[in-house]
Design a protein around this motif. Structure first.
Motif, short mmCIF file in Angstrom:
data_model
loop_
_atom_site.label_atom_id
_atom_site.label_comp_id
_atom_site.label_asym_id
_atom_site.label_seq_id
_atom_site.Cartn_x
_atom_site.Cartn_y
_atom_site.Cartn_z
N PRO A 393 0.81 -1.22 0.00
CA PRO A 393 0.00 0.00 0.00
C PRO A 393 0.85 1.27 0.00
CG PRO A 393 -0.89 -1.57 1.55
CD PRO A 393 0.41 -2.13 1.08
N TYR A 474 -2.13 3.22 -7.19
CA TYR A 474 -3.10 2.11 -7.25
C TYR A 474 -2.79 1.20 -8.43
CZ TYR A 474 -6.16 4.00 -3.66
OH TYR A 474 -6.67 4.41 -2.47
N ILE A 589 -3.44 -5.19 2.29
CA ILE A 589 -4.15 -4.04 1.73
C ILE A 589 -5.42 -3.76 2.52
CG2 ILE A 589 -5.38 -3.24 -0.32
CD1 ILE A 589 -3.23 -4.50 -1.97
N GLN A 592 -4.69 -1.76 5.67
CA GLN A 592 -4.41 -0.34 5.44
C GLN A 592 -5.70 0.43 5.12
OE1 GLN A 592 -1.65 1.32 5.87
NE2 GLN A 592 -0.47 -0.48 6.44
#
Lengths: 636, 373
Positions: A393, A474, A589, A592
């Motif tokens: 992340p 991303y 992920i 996060q």
């Protein structure tokens, strides 16, 4: 060839023995190295070059990775020498020597024993500790107190699917006749669960457990069994003997849903933490979820101190414990399974294999391989994977690197400055000299110990491309997910065994590497979509429903031969290498972004291989048709 | 032991039309036939721009089904024509068909043979020779690439498991790979010597442990000529051009200068013998071969096929069969057959069938000691 040489067993000296064994061992080791090298070097390079974070515990990790390669070498060789011939022989003799009832009981039994012994299934249990009981009571119950019920239901699901799969081959019924109805039932249940808070949260688990149930030991056995039965069956001209694995990854989904439906009314609905502990649940419900334990003590202060600086002695003890644990785990997996098969072969079928010594050597190899492999997965690949997964992340937002906490000795609080932002809020920071550069570090009071004058801080690593939450970040994470899924699949042992069988059965018309590549691309795409699901928060149903409808459509277009292979590769893809890596990625992920369940990535990773293999099949079909038609006639 | 002369008819067809052939057998009431899966490689030009840079052509493997059925001389033509008709074997790419004269040893040898009084005109060509070649698994693709590119023939490839030296090693045998590939091709008899030589060079069969090859006579056949997936770009196809040049030169020696093979016009030590093809219930051939090795017969390749027979009484009938091909010196034939009988190879339990066929020319690597024989 056939000259009149006198037949004697050849006496082989020590030197000649070595001359035979060493190249053989080197060749097999090299094969496995080639399959693992992609995922390992990919993870390392990604962390070092893209994320620019040094790798922790590199020594143990490299030892672990060597163990993975060595373990795979033994395991695969053992599969080909022992487990698969055993399965195939039983499959060949089964329809002749046993009546239908015996076959059914045997298949059910083998399915249950093999699944309970499956190491991959314990991954589910590990992820149970990450679930909060108030967020998802049913999920929590199934993964903790009710885990045994869950595992047993998965095992029974696998058992029944082997029964149906074998019966299907004996009577030559096409796979789609089983596939389409069970898919419809599953989709309907998923839609029903979608409207129930508790059930919706377990649908990810249900779909994933179907995928996890078929692991590196079960799959080769099931495939071999199916091939054996299909060879001996008279009506199997249209079926290839594959397809049993598919059912084995669909039926457990159903059984998990059934268990969920049974427990759902007995458990509370999801609620907030305060309400949960403030008499939100009855005593009965608490007993169901926590057993005799007191929930308050379990979840009151659960902040565990992690000691990152272990002494060398502790490290060694940890490694030795790990080795012992993986050996005992491997023993637990092999003995019931192999024992049950051998007893069945000798006592009920009264048959023997032509080379018994090879069989026992194979089982020994599988045992050794599985133990070394599990150790290596735990100490090497999983560690490496979780390092990268947790830090991934950082490509789109700043994260704290908790595992590389640093201490500054003789810290003087006088050097702390104060900075302000647009709203006038102030924050303390200080300058840190790190080798030759200076960087600003936020100052927090709680990290400063005034007595020892030590300030410990957690380095922050932060978005790779400028701003927080930028699209490029991303995109990097998604690309990472794709390549991780792809490269991990190449190393998957069960897939390798399946691909070998496919090449063998199709006499080389479907090449091993082509199939593995197609499946790898599929898993990559699926992982990508699974991560996208977490990012955007798409419900699992919205991914499963359209994909499966499209798959059913493609299935109707394809030839039975490819349908069986394609659906089987879905069940096979996710084994000991992919599952931990993908789950860690999802959890990393998910943590996060504060998302409850990281499940569902696996099931989406299992759909796309079917798609890619079916498309590969259709493409090969095209060439097959082209080869038949007369070209001159076509041009007219 | 019952034995009779028969014609063995082999049909190699594309998998998609295998059903048609099987239907012919069912319709005519053929009592026994076997089928086995195989593949035939075909050249496929790359149309993707960049891929052309490093390889001009790749192989594409097509699935085929190989049927074998026994018939007698009088029925041969009828069955032959029926099959050609049903599967359109005259169209390139559909497959090949050929017949051989063999002897069948089995307690029910006569029953295995299909007979039909209808007479038809003969079709197909005579003057063909079959080549049977066993090589290490994985070597067939390179070899068939050479074979196709040079227009020798269209090979058919099947899988097998080798036996021989490795079985005398004890457990150490696992260090020697047993997987083999069996390459079969049909050529004109006049080409046979060259083709044999070509394959020996292509597969380096004159080196130890590389493989084994023999040729066998074919009575009549029709062979598949399709070697490439793509259509001809010129007025004449490459195959036609090659055959025209062959005619001009009067031989096919000219093709050799374009291949990079080691040129050595050495004299090869061919040997001759009898090929025994054993076929029995799955799992039993291996045991028989182990016992046979006492006679000094080692080295055989086992492959698997399915035997289909039409008698519904025996519902426990198991179609899975093992086939083994082994080559023995001619003088040993009777000894081996009687030994097979004492080993109860032909008993009901194993349902063994043996086919024998004389082999005029075979080749494999031989150590210096063996060459003197």
């Amino acid at each position: 060839m056939a000259r009149n040489e006198k037949e004697e067993s050849i006496h082989i000296g020590f030197k000649e023995t070595l001359a035979l064994i060493l190249p053989y061992f080197r060749k097999k080791l090299w094969e496995q190295t080639k399959s693992v090298v992609w995922v390992v070097s990919y993870l390392i390079l990604f962390q070092l070059i893209v994320l620019r974070i040094p790798i922790k515990e590199a020594g143990i990790i490299s030892l672990g990775i060597f163990a993975v390669i060595l373990g795979l070498t033994f395991f695969m060789e053992g599969l080909y020498l022992g487990i698969m011939p055993l399965g195939e022989t039983i499959g060949l003799r089964l329809p002749q020597k046993a009546n239908l009832l015996t076959i059914m009981v045997f298949c059910l039994f083998v399915g249950i024993v093999a699944t309970l012994a499956e190491p991959a299934i314990s991954v589910l249990k590990q992820s149970g500790s990450a679930v909060n009981p108030w967020d998802a009571p049913l999920l929590f119950h199934l993964l903790n107190e009710g885990a045994d019920v869950l595992f047993l239901s998965i095992a029974i699901g696998v058992g029944f699917s082997i029964v149906f799969g074998i019966i299907r081959i004996i009577y030559g019924i096409s796979l789609s006749k089983f596939l389409v109805p069970s898919l419809i039932v599953l989709i309907l249940i998923t839609i029903y669960s979608f409207n129930n808070d508790n059930l919706r949260l377990i649908s990810g688990l249900a779909w994933d457990s179907g995928v996890v149930a078929t692991g590196s030991l079960t799959v080769p056995l099931i495939v071999a069994l199916g091939l054996g039965v299909s060879k001996a069956s008279r009506t199997s001209d249209t079926t290839t003997g594959f397809g049993v694995v598919t059912l084995a990854s669909l039926f457990p989904i159903l059984s998990v849903f059934v268990v969920g439906l049974y427990f759902a009314p007995k458990l509370p609905q999801p609620m907030s933490k305060e309400k949960f502990f403030g008499n939100g649940i009855t005593v009965e419900q608490s007993k169901l979820m926590f057993g005799e334990k007191n929930p308050e003590t379990l979840f009151g202060i659960s902040e565990k101190e992690q000691n990152s600086q272990l002494s060398i002695h502790n490290k060694l003890v940890k490694i030795i414990e790990g080795i012992l644990e993986s050996f005992s785990g491997s023993l637990q997996a092999i003995i019931p399974l192999a024992g049950c098969l051998i007893l069945f072969l000798y006592i009920i079928l009264r048959e023997s294999l032509p080379f018994t010594d090879e069989l026992y050597l194979g089982i020994l190899f599988v045992f050794l391989g599985l133990a070394i492999f599990n150790f290596g997965i735990f100490f090497g690949l999983s560690k490496l994977g979780s390092q990268v997964g947790n830090k991934l992340p950082s490509s789109f937002r700043s994260i704290e690197l908790t595992d590389s906490t640093r201490e500054i000795r003789n810290f003087n609080p006088k050097i702390v400055f104060t900075a302000t932002d647009e709203q006038g809020k102030t924050e303390d920071f200080f300058y840190l000299k790190d080798k030759k550069s200076f960087s600003q570090i936020p100052f927090r009071d709680k990290n400063y110990d005034s007595q020892s004058e030590i300030y410990s801080y957690v380095p922050i690593h932060g978005p790779l491309f400028g701003k927080e939450d930028n699209l490029l970040g991303y995109f990097v994470a998604l690309l990472f997910a794709f390549l991780l899924g792809y490269s991990a699949t190449l190393a998957e042992p069960a897939l390798s065994a399946l691909a070998n069988s496919v090449e063998e059965v199709t006499v080389g018309t479907v090449k091993k590497m082509v199939l593995i590549q197609a499946v790898g691309i599929g898993v990559g795409l699926g992982t990508l979509l699974g991560i996208l699901k977490i990012f955007v928060g798409i419900p699992l149903l919205y991914i499963l429903l359209p994909s499966y409808i499209f798959l059913v459509f493609l299935t109707l277009l394809s030839k039975p031969e490819f349908i069986d292979i394609a659906w089987d590769s879905a069940g096979v893809t996710t084994g000991p290498i992919t599952v931990p890596l993908i789950i860690v990625l999802g959890l990393g992920i998910g943590n996060q972004l504060n998302i409850v369940d990281g499940f569902g990535i696996l099931s989406s990773a299992a759909i796309f291989p079917v798609l890619t293999v079916l498309i590969m099949g259709l493409w090969m079909e095209r060439s097959r048709r082209q080869s038949l038609s007369n070209i001159e006639a076509e041009e007219k | 032991m019952n034995h009779c002369q028969a014609i063995r008819l082999t049909v190699v067809v594309h998998k998609d039309i295998a059903e048609d052939v099987q239907k012919v057998f069912t319709d005519l009431g053929v009592p026994y036939f076997s089928h086995e899966l195989g593949r035939y490689p075909i050249l496929k030009r790359n149309h993707i721009f960049l891929l052309n840079l490093y390889s001009s052509a790749q192989l594409y493997n097509l699935p085929v089904v190989i049927f074998q059925v026994l018939t007698d001389k009088k029925t041969e033509d009828f069955l032959f024509n029926k099959i050609i008709e049903s599967a359109d074997l005259t169209i390139p790419g559909h497959g090949s068909i050929y017949t051989e004269e063999i002897s069948v040893f089995s307690p029910m040898a006569e029953n295995l043979v299909y007979r039909n009084p209808i007479k038809t005109k003969p079709m197909g060509f005579t003057g063909l020779t079959g080549i049977f070649c066993i090589i290490q698994r994985g070597a067939a693709d390179t070899m068939s690439h050479y074979i196709l590119e040079n227009g020798v023939a269209v090979p058919t490839i099947t899988y097998g498991v080798g036996r021989g030296l490795r079985d005398r090693l004890g457990l150490l045998r696992i260090t020697i790979p047993k997987e083999k590939e069996i390459v079969k091709l049909i050529v004109h008899s006049s080409d046979a010597e060259h083709a044999l030589d070509f394959i020996i060079e292509a597969g380096k069969l004159d080196l130890p442990g590389k493989g084994f090859i023999f040729e066998y006579p074919i009575k009549r056949g029709l062979i598949n000529t399709k070697i490439s997936l793509d259509g001809p770009k010129q007025a004449a196809s490459m195959e036609q051009v090659i055959s025209a040049l062959d005619h001009l030169y009067g031989n096919i020696d000219w093709r050799r200068q374009f291949t990079n093979f080691r040129k050595g016009a050495r004299k090869r030590n061919y040997f001759e013998g009898v090929n025994i093809h054993l076929n029995a219930k799955e799992g039993s051939v291996e045991k028989i071969l182990m016992k046979l090795s006492k006679l000094g017969i080692s080295g055989a390749t086992i492959s698997q096929d399915r035997l289909i027979k039409f008698d519904e009484e025996n519902s426990l009938f198991n179609p899975a069969r093992d086939s083994a091909n082994l080559l023995i010196p001619k003088k040993m034939l009777n000894e081996v057959i009687s030994e097979l009988e004492t080993l109860s190879f032909f008993a009901e339990e194993t349902e063994g069938i043996a086919y024998t066929m004389e082999i005029p020319r075979a080749f494999s690597y031989q150590s210096k000691g063996n060459q003197k024989k």
